[in-house]
Design a protein around this motif. Structure first.
Motif, PDB file in Angstrom:
ATOM      1  N   SER A 166     -10.094  -7.975  -1.091  1.00 44.32           N
ATOM      2  CA  SER A 166      -9.239  -7.061  -1.818  1.00 44.32           C
ATOM      3  C   SER A 166      -8.885  -5.856  -0.964  1.00 44.32           C
ATOM      4  N   VAL A 167      -7.661  -5.377  -1.141  1.00 45.40           N
ATOM      5  CA  VAL A 167      -7.160  -4.257  -0.352  1.00 45.40           C
ATOM      6  C   VAL A 167      -6.775  -3.138  -1.295  1.00 45.40           C
ATOM      7  N   ILE A 168      -7.498  -2.035  -1.236  1.00 47.82           N
ATOM      8  CA  ILE A 168      -7.190  -0.871  -2.042  1.00 47.82           C
ATOM      9  C   ILE A 168      -7.196   0.329  -1.120  1.00 47.82           C
ATOM     10  N   THR A 169      -6.121   1.072  -1.076  1.00 43.89           N
ATOM     11  CA  THR A 169      -6.006   2.199  -0.169  1.00 43.89           C
ATOM     12  C   THR A 169      -6.558   3.454  -0.821  1.00 43.89           C
ATOM     13  N   VAL A 170      -7.370   4.204  -0.101  1.00 41.34           N
ATOM     14  CA  VAL A 170      -7.940   5.434  -0.626  1.00 41.34           C
ATOM     15  C   VAL A 170      -7.112   6.609  -0.166  1.00 41.34           C
ATOM     16  N   GLY A 171      -7.455   7.776  -0.676  1.00 45.32           N
ATOM     17  CA  GLY A 171      -6.655   8.964  -0.466  1.00 45.32           C
ATOM     18  C   GLY A 171      -6.661   9.464   0.960  1.00 45.32           C
ATOM     19  N   THR A 172      -5.763  10.382   1.239  1.00 48.69           N
ATOM     20  CA  THR A 172      -5.624  10.948   2.574  1.00 48.69           C
ATOM     21  C   THR A 172      -6.449  12.210   2.706  1.00 48.69           C
ATOM     22  N   ALA A 173      -6.584  12.677   3.928  1.00 47.56           N
ATOM     23  CA  ALA A 173      -7.333  13.903   4.189  1.00 47.56           C
ATOM     24  C   ALA A 173      -6.608  14.700   5.260  1.00 47.56           C
ATOM     25  N   ASP A 174      -6.909  15.991   5.338  1.00 47.04           N
ATOM     26  CA  ASP A 174      -6.262  16.876   6.296  1.00 47.04           C
ATOM     27  C   ASP A 174      -7.078  16.942   7.575  1.00 47.04           C
ATOM     28  N   ALA A 175      -6.441  17.453   8.621  1.00 49.80           N
ATOM     29  CA  ALA A 175      -7.108  17.806   9.885  1.00 49.80           C
ATOM     30  C   ALA A 175      -7.953  16.686  10.426  1.00 49.80           C
ATOM     31  N   ALA A 176      -7.310  15.697  10.970  1.00 51.36           N
ATOM     32  CA  ALA A 176      -8.039  14.563  11.533  1.00 51.36           C
ATOM     33  C   ALA A 176      -7.479  14.230  12.902  1.00 51.36           C
ATOM     34  N   PRO A 177      -8.348  13.850  13.848  1.00 47.99           N
ATOM     35  CA  PRO A 177      -7.863  13.476  15.177  1.00 47.99           C
ATOM     36  C   PRO A 177      -7.085  12.170  15.137  1.00 47.99           C
ATOM     37  N   ALA A 178      -6.175  11.997  16.080  1.00 52.69           N
ATOM     38  CA  ALA A 178      -5.387  10.773  16.156  1.00 52.69           C
ATOM     39  C   ALA A 178      -6.247   9.616  16.646  1.00 52.69           C
ATOM     40  N   ALA A 179      -5.853   8.416  16.242  1.00 50.22           N
ATOM     41  CA  ALA A 179      -6.563   7.218  16.689  1.00 50.22           C
ATOM     42  C   ALA A 179      -6.266   6.930  18.150  1.00 50.22           C
ATOM     43  N   GLN A 180      -7.284   6.464  18.849  1.00 48.96           N
ATOM     44  CA  GLN A 180      -7.123   5.979  20.222  1.00 48.96           C
ATOM     45  C   GLN A 180      -7.299   4.458  20.208  1.00 48.96           C
ATOM     46  N   THR A 181      -6.680   3.787  21.150  1.00 46.60           N
ATOM     47  CA  THR A 181      -6.878   2.349  21.321  1.00 46.60           C
ATOM     48  C   THR A 181      -7.507   2.095  22.680  1.00 46.60           C
ATOM     49  N   TRP A 182      -8.653   1.428  22.666  1.00 47.46           N
ATOM     50  CA  TRP A 182      -9.324   1.023  23.897  1.00 47.46           C
ATOM     51  C   TRP A 182      -9.236  -0.491  24.025  1.00 47.46           C
ATOM     52  N   TRP A 183      -9.439  -0.968  25.257  1.00 49.98           N
ATOM     53  CA  TRP A 183      -9.612  -2.399  25.502  1.00 49.98           C
ATOM     54  C   TRP A 183     -10.888  -2.567  26.309  1.00 49.98           C
ATOM     55  N   ILE A 184     -11.818  -3.339  25.798  1.00 48.33           N
ATOM     56  CA  ILE A 184     -13.108  -3.521  26.472  1.00 48.33           C
ATOM     57  C   ILE A 184     -13.313  -4.994  26.812  1.00 48.33           C
ATOM     58  N   ASP A 185     -14.224  -5.271  27.721  1.00 46.53           N
ATOM     59  CA  ASP A 185     -14.495  -6.637  28.149  1.00 46.53           C
ATOM     60  C   ASP A 185     -14.987  -7.483  26.976  1.00 46.53           C
ATOM     61  N   SER A 186     -14.489  -8.707  26.878  1.00 40.91           N
ATOM     62  CA  SER A 186     -14.787  -9.569  25.730  1.00 40.91           C
ATOM     63  C   SER A 186     -15.942 -10.532  25.982  1.00 40.91           C
ATOM     64  N   CYS A 187     -16.658 -10.367  27.074  1.00 35.28           N
ATOM     65  CA  CYS A 187     -17.770 -11.277  27.407  1.00 35.28           C
ATOM     66  C   CYS A 187     -17.311 -12.733  27.496  1.00 35.28           C
ATOM     67  N   GLY A 188     -16.091 -12.915  27.985  1.00 37.31           N
ATOM     68  CA  GLY A 188     -15.565 -14.249  28.217  1.00 37.31           C
ATOM     69  C   GLY A 188     -14.661 -14.796  27.129  1.00 37.31           C
TER      70      GLY A 188
END
Length: 323
Positions: free
Chosen positions: A14-36
């Motif tokens: 099930s997908v239910i979206t919760v409320g928003t909040a103020d003053a939050a850092p932006a998301a970063q995207t990393w790529w890490i080794d997948s162990c093969g």
């Protein structure tokens, strides 16, 4: 608890979206080794796993948050359904969410899955305990305690406890939200086998063969991955937090959603009843073995995101994320 109830294990979507909040850092995207493992998220280099991260200078703790059984390859279910990433980061806790791990139990599997013709072997324990820890170390995210926290829900509740218990040099805190913490209890091996087939029947996503994960029911790898059996490995963790609901629905938003989608109660109640039985058994096991832990057992609670969101903030109030 009947097998019919337990068969629902870990299949909530099930997908239910919760409320928003103020003053939050932006998301970063990393790529890490997948162990093969091959890259499963779009846009990444070969043999990599996508990670979404919310960090802020001066934050004193970093938590790895694992996804549920039907994890997708775009972003974590935590990001799809809650704001705990940016909101915790705004309150002093860096949040790291590995992306993917569909039906993996965040474990290193024995063989490639033959049901889905996977063609490679899951190596998620390696990804979390080696590649991700290494990436967090390079970004200097250990904080004052020198160690990380890890938290899982449903499928990954047991995974979080096992990973922390096996890697206490890197993790000092572990949490399970609606997890299944006695995987070798009577009927559980059969229930997990069924739960890994059900998505192919009701959601169009692949079934997977549990024998490819930890071997047949008599394999000792089942015992190795059962937090109830491995309780003494939790000894020495600075914080151990377990939470489960009762299977009774609550919250106006959830009740409205139930009216619109009755499957929320048809799946969410038995799922949480199964989690409740095993989490309370683990609670008694921890008390018997004198392993200190924190609990959150609300009167209401289905196997669903608003309740897991609440459990995160209860853990926050209890000091789970303190360095």
């Amino acid at each position: 608890m009947s097998l019919a109830v337990v068969v629902s294990v870990i299949t909530a979507t099930s997908v239910i979206t919760v409320g928003t909040a103020d003053a939050a850092p932006a998301a970063q995207t990393w790529w890490i080794d997948s162990c093969g493992m091959p890259t499963q998220s779009k846009g990444g280099p070969a043999h990599s796993v996508k990670v979404r991260a919310w960090t802020k200078p001066g934050n004193r703790k970093t938590v790895v948050m694992l996804d549920g059984l039907r994890a997708t390859n775009d972003v974590s279910g935590w990001e799809h359904n809650t704001r705990v990433g940016p909101d915790l980061a705004a309150k002093g806790v860096n949040v790291i969410q590995p992306v993917g791990g569909y039906m993996s139990f965040y474990s290193d599997w024995n063989t490639p899955d033959n049901f889905s013709r996977q063609g490679y072997t899951y190596k998620w324990n390696c990804v979390i305990s080696k590649s991700l820890v290494g990436a967090m170390d390079r970004k200097k995210l250990r904080g004052p305690s020198g160690k990380y926290a890890i938290m899982g829900l449903s499928m990954s509740g047991s995974s979080a406890l096992i990973i922390a218990g096996n890697n206490k040099n890197d993790f000092d805190s572990a949490a399970s939200l609606s997890g299944y913490l006695n995987l070798t209890a009577p009927g559980m091996r059969e229930a997990i086998r069924a739960a890994m087939i059900v998505p192919a029947l009701d959601g169009g996503t692949p079934a997977m063969n549990v024998d490819a994960m930890w071997g047949p029911p008599w394999s000792t790898r089942w015992l190795d991955n059962d937090p109830f059996v491995q309780i003494n490995k939790m000894r020495g963790l600075k914080k151990l937090f377990i939470s489960t609901g009762s299977g009774i629905p609550g919250y106006t938003a959830t009740l409205d959603a139930i009216i619109a989608n009755p499957m929320l109660i048809l799946q969410g109640a038995p799922l949480e009843l199964g989690s409740s039985a095993m989490t309370h058994a683990f609670d008694l096991q921890a008390m018997f073995n004198r392993v200190p832990h924190q609990t959150f057992f609300p009167v209401q609670g289905l196997h669903d995101w608003p309740y897991w969101n609440d459990a995160v903030w209860n853990a926050y109030r209890q000091g789970f994320f303190r360095a």
